[in-house]
Design an enzyme around this catalytic site. Sequence first.
Site, mmCIF file in Angstrom:
data_model
loop_
_atom_site.group_PDB
_atom_site.id
_atom_site.type_symbol
_atom_site.label_atom_id
_atom_site.label_comp_id
_atom_site.label_asym_id
_atom_site.label_seq_id
_atom_site.Cartn_x
_atom_site.Cartn_y
_atom_site.Cartn_z
ATOM 1 N N ARG A 10 8.387 -25.779 117.391
ATOM 2 C CA ARG A 10 7.640 -24.557 117.066
ATOM 3 C C ARG A 10 6.170 -24.690 117.410
ATOM 4 O O ARG A 10 5.511 -23.694 117.713
ATOM 5 C CB ARG A 10 7.824 -24.202 115.598
ATOM 6 C CG ARG A 10 7.149 -25.153 114.607
ATOM 7 C CD ARG A 10 7.501 -24.752 113.167
ATOM 8 N NE ARG A 10 6.805 -25.546 112.160
ATOM 9 C CZ ARG A 10 7.240 -26.680 111.662
ATOM 10 N NH1 ARG A 10 8.378 -27.179 112.128
ATOM 11 N NH2 ARG A 10 6.565 -27.323 110.733
ATOM 12 N N ASN A 60 8.367 -39.763 101.504
ATOM 13 C CA ASN A 60 8.783 -38.391 101.798
ATOM 14 C C ASN A 60 10.056 -38.457 102.645
ATOM 15 O O ASN A 60 9.990 -38.804 103.829
ATOM 16 C CB ASN A 60 7.683 -37.646 102.553
ATOM 17 C CG ASN A 60 8.064 -36.203 102.855
ATOM 18 O OD1 ASN A 60 9.175 -35.769 102.587
ATOM 19 N ND2 ASN A 60 7.132 -35.450 103.428
ATOM 20 N N PRO A 61 11.216 -38.135 102.089
ATOM 21 C CA PRO A 61 12.467 -38.275 102.844
ATOM 22 C C PRO A 61 12.671 -37.199 103.904
ATOM 23 O O PRO A 61 13.598 -37.294 104.706
ATOM 24 C CB PRO A 61 13.541 -38.176 101.750
ATOM 25 C CG PRO A 61 12.912 -37.311 100.700
ATOM 26 C CD PRO A 61 11.440 -37.639 100.720
ATOM 27 N N ASN A 70 3.989 -31.587 97.169
ATOM 28 C CA ASN A 70 2.945 -31.920 96.192
ATOM 29 C C ASN A 70 3.451 -32.751 95.009
ATOM 30 O O ASN A 70 2.742 -32.894 94.007
ATOM 31 C CB ASN A 70 2.259 -30.640 95.675
ATOM 32 C CG ASN A 70 1.505 -29.914 96.764
ATOM 33 O OD1 ASN A 70 0.869 -30.527 97.607
ATOM 34 N ND2 ASN A 70 1.600 -28.591 96.764
ATOM 35 N N ASP A 76 1.216 -36.994 108.239
ATOM 36 C CA ASP A 76 -0.148 -36.684 107.816
ATOM 37 C C ASP A 76 -0.168 -35.830 106.548
ATOM 38 O O ASP A 76 -1.080 -35.949 105.725
ATOM 39 C CB ASP A 76 -0.886 -35.951 108.944
ATOM 40 C CG ASP A 76 -1.123 -36.853 110.150
ATOM 41 O OD1 ASP A 76 -1.140 -38.089 109.961
ATOM 42 O OD2 ASP A 76 -1.267 -36.328 111.268
ATOM 43 N N THR A 79 3.548 -36.625 114.223
ATOM 44 C CA THR A 79 2.429 -37.075 115.063
ATOM 45 C C THR A 79 1.698 -38.267 114.478
ATOM 46 O O THR A 79 1.231 -39.132 115.193
ATOM 47 C CB THR A 79 1.424 -35.929 115.278
ATOM 48 O OG1 THR A 79 0.964 -35.464 113.997
ATOM 49 C CG2 THR A 79 2.079 -34.771 116.024
ATOM 50 N N GLU A 138 10.470 -35.342 95.694
ATOM 51 C CA GLU A 138 11.542 -34.348 95.645
ATOM 52 C C GLU A 138 11.086 -32.963 96.074
ATOM 53 O O GLU A 138 11.915 -32.087 96.298
ATOM 54 C CB GLU A 138 12.117 -34.293 94.227
ATOM 55 C CG GLU A 138 12.711 -35.630 93.767
ATOM 56 C CD GLU A 138 13.158 -35.591 92.322
ATOM 57 O OE1 GLU A 138 12.887 -34.561 91.652
ATOM 58 O OE2 GLU A 138 13.765 -36.576 91.862
#
Length: 515
Positions: free
Chosen positions: A269, A96-97, A132, A156, A200, A129
Site C-alpha cells: 500500500r 509485537n507478534p 499501545n 518502528d 523498514t 495484544e
Amino acid sequence: MLADHHFLLVSEIVGARETEEEDQTNKDGGRKHNVLLYPYAFTVSYTERTKHHCWRCKDIIFHCLDEAQCQQWVQTINNQLSLLSIRPKRLLVYINPYSGKQRGKWIYEQRVAPLFSRASISTDVIVTESANHARDHLKTEVDLKQCDGVVCVGGDGMFSEVVHGLVSRTQSDSRVDQNQPNQDLVPCALRIGIIPAGSTDCICYSTTGTNDPVTSALHIIMGDSQPMDVCSVHHNNTFLRYSVSLLGYGFYGDVLTDSERKRWMGPSRYDFSGLKTFLTHQYYEGTVAFLPAKDNLGNPRDKIKCRTGCHICEQGANNGQLLSGDHVYKMAEENSDEETSGDGVWRVIRGKFLAINAACMSCACPRSPRGLSPYAHLADGTTDLILVRKASRLDFLRHLIRHTNKDDQFDMSFVEVHRVRRFSFAPKHSNVISEVDLSETSGKKICNQVCTAHPNNDTGHSNWNCDGEILPHADIQVSVHCQLIRLFARGVERGTTFDTYTWSVIEGSNLSWQA
C-alpha cells in the site's frame, strides 16, 4: 616449544559455559582428537564483526585436563564479565507478534533468546495484544527499578510505543508537565533495545547500520549506550506526540493518510499511495518559523556523518541542551523574516510547499541507504528541517530519486534545509484543524485532479506524519530535547574498536583451544 596464542577482548566476550558432550563430537560422529587428551572442556562465546556492520556470535572450545580447572575458568571469566556494570542483567521485553511479516515472536525465541541465555541475562517477556499495549503498560504498571533496560521486538511503531511509555512515565514520576511546549524534560534512566522485526526498521538501521536482529541482540548484551534526541510535538498548550525519526507534512503526510485507507493491501500500500500522491502533486501554503542551531553543530550539507563517538553529538551534549526560561516568541509581521525571543533569533518563511520534513536522524533504511537527511545527527539537540517548495512534477521526481542514490537531494533551487532546535508551522488558515478521512470516497476527486491541466491546487492543509502516525492538527510547535533517551547501540561504527583489557589463552600442557 613456542606456544600459540589466542586473544579475546573482555568487552567482546558474551559468556562462558561448560561444553556439552555432543559439542565435542565431530560431524561424522567421531570424537575430536583434543577430547582424548583433554576430556573436559568449556566454551567461550564472543562477538565477531562481519560485513555491512553485522555482528555474529562465535564459539571457541577450550579443553582442560581436569573438571575443576574447567569450572574455574568458566567461573573466572563470568565473574569478570559480571564486573562490567554497563551490561544489563535483567530486561523487560515487549514483542509485537503482528509487525512486519508477523515473525517477531519467532525471531526473538529462535535468534535472540538463546544469546541472552548465553550472556546470563534474565528476561520478563510480554507479547503485546493490541496497539499501545506496551506504551500503557510502561506508563502505569511496570516497576522500572526492577530492570536494567527495555527491549522492543518489532518495527518502528513498536519502538515509538516504548519511547512514549518510557518518556511519559519518567516525566510523570518527576512531576513534569508534558503539555508545556517549552518544558525541559527529564532524560530516561533506562536504555532501550531494538530487535528489528518490522517492514523498514528505519531507527535500527540508522543507529547500527543494519537491520539484523542478531547484531542488535549483541549490542544489547555488550551494554552499548547511544544517546538520542527526541522531538516533542504540541498544538497550542496540548501535547500530541514524541517523534524520533520523521515529521512529514505534505507529501509524506498524504502518503500515510492514503495508505491508512488501504491497509488491506499490506506493505504494497505504501508504494501505491506514494505513486498516487506523487501524481496528485498537491502543494500547501503556510508559515514556517524556526530557531537555527549554532554554527559549531555543523549543517545538513557538511558531509560529516554521525558515527560512533561523533564529536558533533558530544558538542550537542555540552552546549546543545534546550535553554530554560522564557521561550515565547511573537509571530513576525507579514513582511518580516526574523523575530527575536528569549532564546535567540527565529527565522520565518512563508510559501507554498510540496513537503515540509524534519529528520532527527538520517532516516536511512535498506530502500534509501543514505536516508532523508544523510548528515543528520542522533544526539546533537537538533533536527534537520527540509522545505520543499512548489515545483514541477519532474523536478520533484528528481528530488525523490536522489534519496536512493548518491546525489545531493538538497542541491536543487526549490529545496532548502536548516539545522534547527525548534520550529513551528501554521497553515494558511491557521484555525483549520486537520480531520483525517480514512474512507475511499475521494478516489474520483483525486483522479480528476491528476487528469486536469492545472492540478496544483492548494486544498488548505495536509496531515503530519509523525513516525508513521497521523497527527490530528496541522498547526504544531516542535522542540528538540537533547539526548532524552539512550539506546542499546553505539551508532554506526567507522571500523573495529578495541578494549585495553584482554584475555590471553595459551595452548600448552594444561589447556588447548579449538574454534
